[in-house]
Design a protein around this motif. Structure first.
Motif, PDB file in Angstrom:
ATOM      1  N   TRP A 239      -4.018  -6.063   3.791  1.00 22.99           N
ATOM      2  CA  TRP A 239      -4.152  -5.852   2.499  1.00 22.99           C
ATOM      3  C   TRP A 239      -3.417  -6.823   1.671  1.00 22.99           C
ATOM      4  O   TRP A 239      -2.149  -6.953   1.286  1.00 22.99           O
ATOM      5  N   GLU A 240      -4.036  -7.906   1.010  1.00 21.18           N
ATOM      6  CA  GLU A 240      -3.383  -8.963   0.181  1.00 21.18           C
ATOM      7  C   GLU A 240      -4.062  -9.065  -1.321  1.00 21.18           C
ATOM      8  O   GLU A 240      -5.224  -9.445  -1.251  1.00 21.18           O
ATOM      9  N   VAL A 241      -3.473  -8.327  -2.185  1.00 25.59           N
ATOM     10  CA  VAL A 241      -3.899  -8.330  -3.390  1.00 25.59           C
ATOM     11  C   VAL A 241      -3.974  -9.355  -4.401  1.00 25.59           C
ATOM     12  O   VAL A 241      -2.873 -10.114  -4.741  1.00 25.59           O
ATOM     13  N   SER A 242      -4.854  -9.939  -4.871  1.00 25.21           N
ATOM     14  CA  SER A 242      -5.000 -11.228  -5.656  1.00 25.21           C
ATOM     15  C   SER A 242      -4.762 -11.016  -7.080  1.00 25.21           C
ATOM     16  O   SER A 242      -4.313 -12.029  -7.714  1.00 25.21           O
ATOM     17  N   ASN A 243      -5.007  -9.872  -7.583  1.00 26.33           N
ATOM     18  CA  ASN A 243      -4.680  -9.932  -8.830  1.00 26.33           C
ATOM     19  C   ASN A 243      -3.413  -8.842  -9.180  1.00 26.33           C
ATOM     20  O   ASN A 243      -2.499  -8.455  -8.320  1.00 26.33           O
ATOM     21  N   VAL A 244      -3.258  -8.304 -10.485  1.00 22.79           N
ATOM     22  CA  VAL A 244      -1.949  -7.201 -10.564  1.00 22.79           C
ATOM     23  C   VAL A 244      -2.581  -6.142 -10.945  1.00 22.79           C
ATOM     24  O   VAL A 244      -2.466  -5.552 -12.045  1.00 22.79           O
ATOM     25  N   PRO A 245      -2.958  -5.080  -9.933  1.00 21.79           N
ATOM     26  CA  PRO A 245      -3.306  -3.668 -10.414  1.00 21.79           C
ATOM     27  C   PRO A 245      -2.425  -2.954 -10.823  1.00 21.79           C
ATOM     28  O   PRO A 245      -1.096  -3.201 -10.608  1.00 21.79           O
ATOM     29  N   ARG A 246      -2.543  -1.858 -11.547  1.00 19.66           N
ATOM     30  CA  ARG A 246      -1.524  -0.958 -12.176  1.00 19.66           C
ATOM     31  C   ARG A 246      -0.524  -0.245 -10.795  1.00 19.66           C
ATOM     32  O   ARG A 246       0.197   0.092 -11.059  1.00 19.66           O
ATOM     33  N   SER A 247      -1.636   0.210  -9.900  1.00 20.06           N
ATOM     34  CA  SER A 247      -1.160   0.773  -8.694  1.00 20.06           C
ATOM     35  C   SER A 247      -1.815   0.608  -7.268  1.00 20.06           C
ATOM     36  O   SER A 247      -2.915   0.050  -7.359  1.00 20.06           O
ATOM     37  N   LEU A 248      -1.173   0.870  -6.410  1.00 27.37           N
ATOM     38  CA  LEU A 248      -1.690   0.645  -5.161  1.00 27.37           C
ATOM     39  C   LEU A 248      -1.285   1.828  -4.265  1.00 27.37           C
ATOM     40  O   LEU A 248      -0.350   2.381  -4.264  1.00 27.37           O
ATOM     41  N   ALA A 249      -2.461   2.364  -3.592  1.00 29.35           N
ATOM     42  CA  ALA A 249      -2.254   3.738  -2.822  1.00 29.35           C
ATOM     43  C   ALA A 249      -3.088   3.514  -1.594  1.00 29.35           C
ATOM     44  O   ALA A 249      -4.165   3.036  -1.528  1.00 29.35           O
ATOM     45  N   VAL A 250      -2.147   3.912  -0.583  1.00 31.00           N
ATOM     46  CA  VAL A 250      -2.904   4.211   0.901  1.00 31.00           C
ATOM     47  C   VAL A 250      -2.856   5.542   1.560  1.00 31.00           C
ATOM     48  O   VAL A 250      -1.257   6.057   1.661  1.00 31.00           O
ATOM     49  N   HIS A 251      -3.522   6.143   1.524  1.00 26.83           N
ATOM     50  CA  HIS A 251      -3.583   7.415   2.169  1.00 26.83           C
ATOM     51  C   HIS A 251      -4.466   7.509   3.429  1.00 26.83           C
ATOM     52  O   HIS A 251      -5.745   7.631   3.416  1.00 26.83           O
ATOM     53  N   ALA A 252      -3.916   7.267   4.503  1.00 23.74           N
ATOM     54  CA  ALA A 252      -4.384   7.060   5.787  1.00 23.74           C
ATOM     55  C   ALA A 252      -3.655   7.793   6.888  1.00 23.74           C
ATOM     56  O   ALA A 252      -2.792   7.223   7.345  1.00 23.74           O
ATOM     57  N   PRO A 253      -3.708   9.145   7.354  1.00 30.61           N
ATOM     58  CA  PRO A 253      -2.983   9.732   8.105  1.00 30.61           C
ATOM     59  C   PRO A 253      -2.782   8.755   9.589  1.00 30.61           C
ATOM     60  O   PRO A 253      -1.793   9.306  10.186  1.00 30.61           O
ATOM     61  N   ASN A 254      -3.693   8.343  10.140  1.00 32.88           N
ATOM     62  CA  ASN A 254      -3.762   7.597  11.436  1.00 32.88           C
ATOM     63  C   ASN A 254      -3.339   6.130  11.434  1.00 32.88           C
ATOM     64  O   ASN A 254      -3.365   5.666  12.266  1.00 32.88           O
ATOM     65  N   LEU A 255      -2.912   5.738  10.205  1.00 29.23           N
ATOM     66  CA  LEU A 255      -2.685   4.253  10.178  1.00 29.23           C
ATOM     67  C   LEU A 255      -1.394   3.865  10.765  1.00 29.23           C
ATOM     68  O   LEU A 255      -0.389   4.761  10.732  1.00 29.23           O
ATOM     69  N   VAL A 256      -1.259   3.039  11.863  1.00 41.55           N
ATOM     70  CA  VAL A 256      -0.126   2.694  12.375  1.00 41.55           C
ATOM     71  C   VAL A 256       0.508   1.235  12.125  1.00 41.55           C
ATOM     72  O   VAL A 256       1.772   1.115  12.294  1.00 41.55           O
ATOM     73  N   SER A 257      -0.600   0.479  11.666  1.00 37.07           N
ATOM     74  CA  SER A 257       0.021  -0.990  11.257  1.00 37.07           C
ATOM     75  C   SER A 257      -0.683  -1.336   9.819  1.00 37.07           C
ATOM     76  O   SER A 257      -1.747  -1.395   9.740  1.00 37.07           O
ATOM     77  N   LEU A 258       0.273  -1.690   9.021  1.00 35.82           N
ATOM     78  CA  LEU A 258      -0.026  -2.139   7.526  1.00 35.82           C
ATOM     79  C   LEU A 258       0.730  -3.410   7.074  1.00 35.82           C
ATOM     80  O   LEU A 258       1.985  -3.542   7.317  1.00 35.82           O
ATOM     81  N   GLU A 259       0.092  -4.214   6.987  1.00 35.63           N
ATOM     82  CA  GLU A 259       0.615  -5.599   6.036  1.00 35.63           C
ATOM     83  C   GLU A 259       0.093  -5.828   4.692  1.00 35.63           C
ATOM     84  O   GLU A 259      -1.155  -5.633   4.564  1.00 35.63           O
ATOM     85  N   MET A 260       0.919  -5.721   3.728  1.00 35.70           N
ATOM     86  CA  MET A 260       0.363  -5.685   2.460  1.00 35.70           C
ATOM     87  C   MET A 260       1.442  -6.607   1.709  1.00 35.70           C
ATOM     88  O   MET A 260       2.453  -7.051   1.794  1.00 35.70           O
TER      89      MET A 260
END
Length: 445
Positions: A239-260
């Protein structure tokens, strides 16, 4: 060709079709059709096809032909021809041009009022999706032409969700995408949106309509305000965010790899109890951070100057085994020294089993090491990798080697343009001063 006939006749049509599918490019397949009757017959069974719209449409425009309808007819005819045999379709109008640095903004003069290369429009998508190939397609990848796509809202997502019911992989690039009428796609497991303006500011439609995603790549996706990823089966996310959102949330119980990669969200929530690998590039951590659920985190990469906030949040009280540190490209010479206490940094490195110091971080670390007052403490560091800049004063790195545990494996990568004499001198000093360290040597560019 032998006198007895086409030598390819001995091969089953399914094998020849698979070979053509690996060629994939429609122009090359057309040439193969002319070379052999067997290939001609097998071409109707080809499972994969790739079309580059840019060259075709531009050539027709130069010659005064109707580029847009001609290309839409080509894609439609190809999909109709291959029909139920087609499994993978790739359409490329970007041709290395028109990819925006930021999908939210368009520079003056970048607009193109033509539509011959606008591949995510409803008409262009329907040309192939509404054929017999639509329901059997498993993979679709479309790279649109940004100057034509940036100012037109496109219906690619709703139409694909309507026609391509068995799609497993979908990639869309360089477009402004509507989600009106988007239907649930329970078979889709891989989704990539790159340089996209998405009319789904909280990602509610994405979560609802793609519930079975295993892999999600959101690269430069704009139009987001308070995006929340809620995907129960997600395992890998970039996940590469292009603008400036107020918040970022990831709810993923089985996620093993995250690039942010993000700037400075006021609120960051990572509800990912299975996450083991996190690569985080961030300008500054906001005041509201909820990362208590990172109970499985063992591999961490940080690209930031805000180490005084990131270390307590992501390293302290966690069983981090591998830590990689890098600085932003915008970092200046003394930024690292001003960002973190040198002794605190050294103790933090000593608490990790394996540390990798990327090029920019390695270059600026020497100033911190020069100010360290204490390096005589218990260390867990068993493996270290460091990049040494050209013409470096290697004596400034000695405090770093002093915190290595006995029999620690240290890999020193010299800059490729460093003089051989300097390398040999540094190697000799290191091996004599730290005989219990297992040294490895290499180069970097």
């Amino acid at each position: 060709m032998l006198a007895s006939g086409d030598p390819l006749d001995a091969l089953p049509a399914a094998v020849l079709a698979d070979v053509l599918g690996r060629v994939a490019d429609a122009g090359d397949i057309a040439a193969c059709r002319l070379a052999s009757r067997s290939l001609l017959a097998a071409s109707y069974l080809c499972p994969r096809a790739r079309l580059c719209a840019a060259d075709c449409a531009r050539r027709r425009r130069v010659e005064g032909w109707a580029g847009g309808p001609a290309f839409r007819a080509t894609t439609g005819n190809l999909a109709s021809l291959l029909g139920e045999h087609l499994r993978s379709l790739s359409l490329d109008a970007a041709d290395g041009q028109g990819s925006p640095d930021d999908a939210m903004w368009v520079e003056e003069g970048e607009f193109d009022e033509a539509d011959d290369l606008h591949l995510t429009s409803g008409e262009a998508v329907a040309a192939w999706a509404a054929t017999a190939a639509g329901p059997v397609l498993r993979e679709v990848d479309i790279a649109d032409y940004w100057p034509q796509a940036c100012w037109r809202k496109a219906e690619a997502l709703p139409l694909i969700s309507h026609y391509c019911l068995n799609l497993v992989r979908l990639g869309l690039k360089n477009a402004w995408l509507s989600v009106d009428g988007l239907k649930k796609m329970p078979n889709l497991t891989h989704l990539t949106l790159e340089f996209i303006r998405l009319d789904d500011e909280d990602l509610n439609q994405l979560n609802e309509c793609f519930p079975c995603l295993h892999t999600l790549n959101l690269i430069g996706v704009g139009g987001l305000k308070d995006p929340k990823i809620r995907l129960l089966q997600l395992k890998t996310c970039h996940w590469e965010v292009s603008n400036v959102p107020r918040s970022l949330a990831v709810h993923a119980p089985n996620l093993v790899s995250l690039e942010m990669k993000c700037v400075r969200p006021d609120r960051l929530i990572l509800d990912t109890p299975s996450l083991s690998t996190l690569k985080l590039a961030i300008e500054k951590l906001g005041a509201a951070v909820q990362v208590d659920g990172l109970v499985s985190l063992t591999n961490l990469r940080i690209e930031s100057l805000d180490l005084s906030s990131l270390f307590p949040a992501f390293v302290d009280s966690r069983a981090i085994r591998t830590l990689e540190l890098e600085l932003p490209e915008s970092a200046s010479r003394y930024d690292l020294l001003e960002a973190v206490n040198p002794d605190y940094l050294l103790r933090m490195l000593a608490s990790i089993s394996e540390v990798k110091l990327a090029p920019r971080f390695s270059c600026e670390l020497k100033l911190c090491l020069a100010l360290c007052k204490d390096s005589q403490f218990k260390s867990c560091l068993k493996k270290l990798l460091i990049h040494v800049p050209q013409s470096e004063n290697y004596f400034q790195l000695l405090p770093l080697f002093q915190i290595c545990a006995p029999l620690c494996e240290v890999t020193v990568l010299f800059h490729a343009e460093s003089a051989d004499a300097i390398r040999q001198g540094a190697m000799s000093i290191c091996m004599q001063s730290f005989a219990r360290i297992r040294w490895q040597w290499g180069t970097w560019n």
